[in-house]
Design an enzyme around this catalytic site. Structure first.
Site, PDB file in Angstrom:
ATOM      1  N   SER A 124       0.839  -1.193   0.000  1.00  0.00           N
ATOM      2  CA  SER A 124       0.000   0.000   0.000  1.00  0.00           C
ATOM      3  C   SER A 124       0.874   1.243   0.000  1.00  0.00           C
ATOM      4  CB  SER A 124      -0.846  -0.022   1.270  1.00  0.00           C
ATOM      5  OG  SER A 124      -1.390   1.246   1.534  1.00  0.00           O
ATOM      6  N   TYR A 148      -1.738  -0.900  10.938  1.00  0.00           N
ATOM      7  CA  TYR A 148      -2.047  -1.485   9.627  1.00  0.00           C
ATOM      8  C   TYR A 148      -0.879  -1.229   8.655  1.00  0.00           C
ATOM      9  CZ  TYR A 148      -3.594  -1.349   4.801  1.00  0.00           C
ATOM     10  OH  TYR A 148      -3.650  -1.499   3.444  1.00  0.00           O
ATOM     11  N   LYS A 152       2.137  -3.737   6.675  1.00  0.00           N
ATOM     12  CA  LYS A 152       2.499  -3.756   5.247  1.00  0.00           C
ATOM     13  C   LYS A 152       4.009  -3.552   5.079  1.00  0.00           C
ATOM     14  CE  LYS A 152      -1.563  -4.467   3.459  1.00  0.00           C
ATOM     15  NZ  LYS A 152      -1.857  -5.758   2.826  1.00  0.00           N
TER      16      LYS A 152
HETATM   17  N1  UFG Z   1     -12.248  11.355   3.686  1.00  0.00           N
HETATM   18  C1  UFG Z   1     -13.241  12.222   4.070  1.00  0.00           C
HETATM   19  N2  UFG Z   1     -14.367  11.696   4.643  1.00  0.00           N
HETATM   20  C2  UFG Z   1     -14.564  10.365   4.806  1.00  0.00           C
HETATM   21  C3  UFG Z   1     -13.534   9.477   4.401  1.00  0.00           C
HETATM   22  C4  UFG Z   1     -12.390  10.010   3.846  1.00  0.00           C
HETATM   23  O1  UFG Z   1     -13.102  13.443   3.940  1.00  0.00           O
HETATM   24  O2  UFG Z   1     -15.604   9.961   5.331  1.00  0.00           O
HETATM   25  C5  UFG Z   1     -11.036  11.885   3.035  1.00  0.00           C
HETATM   26  C6  UFG Z   1      -9.738  11.596   3.769  1.00  0.00           C
HETATM   27  O3  UFG Z   1      -9.478  12.582   4.730  1.00  0.00           O
HETATM   28  C7  UFG Z   1      -8.744  11.568   2.606  1.00  0.00           C
HETATM   29  C8  UFG Z   1      -9.562  11.030   1.437  1.00  0.00           C
HETATM   30  O4  UFG Z   1     -10.910  11.256   1.783  1.00  0.00           O
HETATM   31  O5  UFG Z   1      -8.356  12.871   2.292  1.00  0.00           O
HETATM   32  C9  UFG Z   1      -9.373   9.534   1.192  1.00  0.00           C
HETATM   33  O6  UFG Z   1      -9.594   8.825   2.409  1.00  0.00           O
HETATM   34  P1  UFG Z   1      -9.759   7.232   2.419  1.00  0.00           P
HETATM   35  O7  UFG Z   1     -10.073   6.836   3.817  1.00  0.00           O
HETATM   36  O8  UFG Z   1     -10.701   6.818   1.359  1.00  0.00           O
HETATM   37  O9  UFG Z   1      -8.332   6.713   1.964  1.00  0.00           O
HETATM   38  P2  UFG Z   1      -6.896   6.957   2.628  1.00  0.00           P
HETATM   39  O10 UFG Z   1      -6.088   7.665   1.594  1.00  0.00           O
HETATM   40  O11 UFG Z   1      -6.968   7.563   3.963  1.00  0.00           O
HETATM   41  O12 UFG Z   1      -6.415   5.464   2.846  1.00  0.00           O
HETATM   42  C10 UFG Z   1      -6.236   4.588   1.760  1.00  0.00           C
HETATM   43  C11 UFG Z   1      -6.508   3.163   2.191  1.00  0.00           C
HETATM   44  C12 UFG Z   1      -5.501   2.690   3.190  1.00  0.00           C
HETATM   45  C13 UFG Z   1      -4.129   2.936   2.699  1.00  0.00           C
HETATM   46  C14 UFG Z   1      -3.936   4.365   2.244  1.00  0.00           C
HETATM   47  C15 UFG Z   1      -2.621   4.496   1.567  1.00  0.00           C
HETATM   48  O13 UFG Z   1      -7.789   3.057   2.770  1.00  0.00           O
HETATM   49  O14 UFG Z   1      -5.657   1.303   3.356  1.00  0.00           O
HETATM   50  O15 UFG Z   1      -4.940   4.710   1.296  1.00  0.00           O
HETATM   51  O16 UFG Z   1      -2.360   5.773   1.166  1.00  0.00           O
HETATM   52  F1  UFG Z   1      -3.260   2.693   3.692  1.00  0.00           F
END
Ligand code: UFG
Length: 336
Positions: A124, A148, A152
């Site tokens: 990831s 998590y 990885k």
């Molecule tokens: N976000 C919101 N509201 C929500 C959910 C997310 O504003 O309800 C925002 C987050 O702050 C972020 C973006 O949307 O800016 C993406 O968030 P995600 O939770 O969809 O994804 P992440 O980038 O945080 O995490 C993902 C995977 C992880 C991995 C990571 C690696 O879920 O497993 O990418 O960069 F580790």
């Protein structure tokens, strides 16, 4: 060629299984269904006309997994099975370290015993921690901010050591950016249990009215509109990256590491807008505080995979949103 796919009933695993079957690979799935449903197997058959062999088992159990190696002549393993919720990993570190590390070690041990030399690992972009420069290249420094992510990175380190000791192995470490979208048919897609942690499934659930309002985590990042920027990659493009990785391993590549991303970043509000357009639904949102542990911006430099694998993410943000919406609107309750 026979490919053992652990976690093959899950979101990325099922889409990869479909692409493997379409390309003529023989697939054996092992999955304990802890975060998926047995109906996925029927859906894979509906899409491909082929039924992969399926073992329902928890691969922490070495004896169980060994029966799969005894009963089949396996050429390669793609290892998806893992716990994957960042927030949950913070409150359940023991379970995360135990599950994610042990399943991988059990798999590697059996691969050694049965002389299976090709291994593809689901890593990831989380292993880049708070990367200083964007887009992020494979050579960027590695660090993590939660258990998590630590699993990885630890598994990547294990694989680098395994390769040092066993130079006849071929190992592909694939670092995924943000997988979204669903199969074009609307038959399989992401099916999170409970309230989604990730942005796209949250948006789709607001769109069907199951959830009221999206919380946008912060609008004071140094980005185009202040909201977080990520590299959203269509899950089918991601799945195809695994086939390209298998092809690379078949050239006796040794250990290789690739980013699987598009190279483009979209903000939360840009994704919301694109989804509204694709679905014709208004997505209510409110700005709330930043989510602890989030970085402002993360997107890939995918050049290495483009050049060495001949792989490129082809699907646009519009197509991603259309496919996510087709899946969610055809299956308002997911697989339930
Ligand atoms: N976000 C919101 N509201 C929500 C959910 C997310 O504003 O309800 C925002 C987050 O702050 C972020 C973006 O949307 O800016 C993406 O968030 P995600 O939770 O969809 O994804 P992440 O980038 O945080 O995490 C993902 C995977 C992880 C991995 C990571 C690696 O879920 O497993 O990418 O960069 F580790």
């Amino acid at each position: 060629m026979v490919v053992l796919v652990s976690g093959g009933m899950g979101y990325i695993g099922s889409h990869t299984t479909v692409e493997l079957l379409n390309q003529g690979y023989e697939v054996i799935i092992v999955d304990d269904l802890s975060n998926s449903k047995d109906v996925v197997l029927d859906k894979i058959e509906i899409i491909t006309g082929k039924l992969p062999k399926f073992y329902k088992m928890n691969i922490l159990n070495e004896e169980d997994l060994e029966t799969v190696f005894k009963e089949n002549k396996i050429d390669a393993v793609i290892h998806f099975a893992a716990f994957k919720a960042v927030g949950e990993s913070v409150s359940m570190p023991i379970e995360y370290y135990h599950n994610n590390l042990t399943t991988t070690l059990v798999m590697l041990k059996l691969m050694k015993k049965y002389s299976v030399k090709n291994f593809v690992f689901s890593s990831s972009a989380t292993v880049y921690g708070e990367a200083k420069t964007m887009p992020v290249e494979e050579e960027a420094p590695l660090s993590t901010t939660n258990p998590y992510g630590a699993t990885k990175l630890m598994i990547e380190d294990i694989l680098r050591d395994v390769y040092k000791a066993n130079k006849d192995m071929n190992i592909a470490i694939l670092r995924y950016f943000n997988p979204v979208g669903a199969h074009k048919s609307g038959t399989i897609g992401e099916n999170p249990s409970g309230i989604p942690n990730n942005l796209m499934p949250y948006i789709t659930k607001v769109a069907i009215g199951e959830l009221k309002v999206l919380s946008v985590f912060g609008n004071d990042y140094n980005t185009v509109d202040g909201t977080g920027v990520r590299d959203y990659i269509h899950v089918v493009d991601l799945a195809k990256g695994h086939i390209k990785a298998l092809e690379k391993l078949s050239t006796n590549s040794g250990l290789v590491t690739y980013n699987l991303g598009t190279g483009n970043g979209y903000s939360v509000l840009e994704l919301v807008k694109a989804f509204s357009k694709a679905s014709g639904r208004e997505i209510s949102y409110k700005i709330v505080d930043r989510r602890p542990g989030d970085v402002g911006t993360c997107y890939a430099d995918p050049k290495k995979a483009n050049n060495e694998l001949g792989w490129i993410a082809e699907k646009s943000i519009e197509e991603i949103c259309e496919d996510s919406w087709r899946w969610q609107s055809n299956n308002p309750k997911g697989y339930n």
